[in-house]
Design a protein around this motif. Structure first.
Motif, PDB file in Angstrom:
ATOM      1  N   MET A   1       0.843  -1.194   0.000  1.00 33.26           N
ATOM      2  CA  MET A   1       0.000   0.000   0.000  1.00 33.26           C
ATOM      3  C   MET A   1       0.880   1.246   0.000  1.00 33.26           C
ATOM      4  O   MET A   1       1.896   1.277   0.677  1.00 33.26           O
ATOM      5  N   ASP A   2       0.433   2.247  -0.733  1.00 32.90           N
ATOM      6  CA  ASP A   2       1.177   3.500  -0.729  1.00 32.90           C
ATOM      7  C   ASP A   2       0.761   4.356   0.471  1.00 32.90           C
ATOM      8  O   ASP A   2      -0.146   4.008   1.218  1.00 32.90           O
ATOM      9  N   ARG A   3       1.439   5.463   0.634  1.00 38.87           N
ATOM     10  CA  ARG A   3       1.229   6.325   1.786  1.00 38.87           C
ATOM     11  C   ARG A   3      -0.221   6.798   1.910  1.00 38.87           C
ATOM     12  O   ARG A   3      -0.797   6.796   2.993  1.00 38.87           O
ATOM     13  N   THR A   4      -0.832   7.194   0.789  1.00 38.41           N
ATOM     14  CA  THR A   4      -2.204   7.692   0.823  1.00 38.41           C
ATOM     15  C   THR A   4      -3.171   6.591   1.223  1.00 38.41           C
ATOM     16  O   THR A   4      -4.067   6.805   2.045  1.00 38.41           O
ATOM     17  N   THR A   5      -2.986   5.415   0.669  1.00 40.83           N
ATOM     18  CA  THR A   5      -3.854   4.293   0.999  1.00 40.83           C
ATOM     19  C   THR A   5      -3.754   3.946   2.482  1.00 40.83           C
ATOM     20  O   THR A   5      -4.768   3.714   3.147  1.00 40.83           O
ATOM     21  N   ILE A   6      -2.548   3.938   2.997  1.00 40.35           N
ATOM     22  CA  ILE A   6      -2.342   3.655   4.428  1.00 40.35           C
ATOM     23  C   ILE A   6      -2.999   4.725   5.285  1.00 40.35           C
ATOM     24  O   ILE A   6      -3.655   4.418   6.285  1.00 40.35           O
ATOM     25  N   LEU A   7      -2.861   5.978   4.887  1.00 39.83           N
ATOM     26  CA  LEU A   7      -3.462   7.083   5.634  1.00 39.83           C
ATOM     27  C   LEU A   7      -4.987   6.952   5.673  1.00 39.83           C
ATOM     28  O   LEU A   7      -5.607   7.093   6.735  1.00 39.83           O
ATOM     29  N   VAL A   8      -5.590   6.646   4.541  1.00 37.83           N
ATOM     30  CA  VAL A   8      -7.045   6.483   4.489  1.00 37.83           C
ATOM     31  C   VAL A   8      -7.465   5.272   5.309  1.00 37.83           C
ATOM     32  O   VAL A   8      -8.433   5.338   6.077  1.00 37.83           O
ATOM     33  N   TYR A   9      -6.751   4.171   5.171  1.00 39.53           N
ATOM     34  CA  TYR A   9      -7.070   2.971   5.941  1.00 39.53           C
ATOM     35  C   TYR A   9      -6.993   3.254   7.444  1.00 39.53           C
ATOM     36  O   TYR A   9      -7.916   2.903   8.196  1.00 39.53           O
ATOM     37  N   ASP A  10      -5.931   3.889   7.869  1.00 43.17           N
ATOM     38  CA  ASP A  10      -5.779   4.222   9.296  1.00 43.17           C
ATOM     39  C   ASP A  10      -6.905   5.135   9.770  1.00 43.17           C
ATOM     40  O   ASP A  10      -7.412   4.984  10.884  1.00 43.17           O
ATOM     41  N   THR A  11      -7.311   6.069   8.918  1.00 40.75           N
ATOM     42  CA  THR A  11      -8.414   6.968   9.270  1.00 40.75           C
ATOM     43  C   THR A  11      -9.709   6.180   9.440  1.00 40.75           C
ATOM     44  O   THR A  11     -10.454   6.403  10.404  1.00 40.75           O
ATOM     45  N   LEU A  12      -9.993   5.281   8.518  1.00 38.13           N
ATOM     46  CA  LEU A  12     -11.194   4.454   8.633  1.00 38.13           C
ATOM     47  C   LEU A  12     -11.170   3.629   9.921  1.00 38.13           C
ATOM     48  O   LEU A  12     -12.189   3.535  10.628  1.00 38.13           O
ATOM     49  N   MET A  13     -10.028   3.058  10.240  1.00 39.78           N
ATOM     50  CA  MET A  13      -9.916   2.277  11.471  1.00 39.78           C
ATOM     51  C   MET A  13     -10.108   3.165  12.700  1.00 39.78           C
ATOM     52  O   MET A  13     -10.774   2.764  13.660  1.00 39.78           O
ATOM     53  N   ASP A  14      -9.535   4.369  12.662  1.00 41.19           N
ATOM     54  CA  ASP A  14      -9.701   5.301  13.777  1.00 41.19           C
ATOM     55  C   ASP A  14     -11.168   5.691  13.956  1.00 41.19           C
ATOM     56  O   ASP A  14     -11.661   5.800  15.081  1.00 41.19           O
ATOM     57  N   LEU A  15     -11.866   5.913  12.850  1.00 41.85           N
ATOM     58  CA  LEU A  15     -13.281   6.291  12.935  1.00 41.85           C
ATOM     59  C   LEU A  15     -14.132   5.160  13.498  1.00 41.85           C
ATOM     60  O   LEU A  15     -15.094   5.419  14.227  1.00 41.85           O
TER      61      LEU A  15
END
Length: 79
Positions: A1-15
């Motif tokens: 996964m690239d940086r943006t994908t990881i950032l979005v994934y982490d955000t979804l998990m945080d939410l």
């Protein structure tokens, strides 16, 4: 996964794992890091982040689907 994908994934998990009182800050952090134009922020919120905040992402397939939608929104060129 690239940086943006990881950032979005982490955000979804945080939410999905944080109290609703923290959701606005979590979403704003994503917007700030991605430097998205306002119309993309709205689309991302409506299609991905709001469902995550409301508890509609219940399993890994829901998360994967939301991630795919988010990446399409982010990567679609503006007209």
């Amino acid at each position: 996964m690239d940086r943006t994908t990881i950032l979005v994934y982490d955000t979804l998990m945080d939410l999905t794992s944080n109290a609703p009182e923290r959701h606005a800050k979590i979403r704003q952090n994503l917007y700030d890091q991605l430097n998205l134009p306002f119309n993309k922020q709205l689309t991302l919120y409506a299609q991905v982040l709001a469902p995550a905040s409301s508890g509609k992402l219940e399993d890994s397939s829901d998360i994967d689907n939301a991630l795919s939608i988010a990446m399409r929104v982010i990567e679609t060129p503006e007209h």
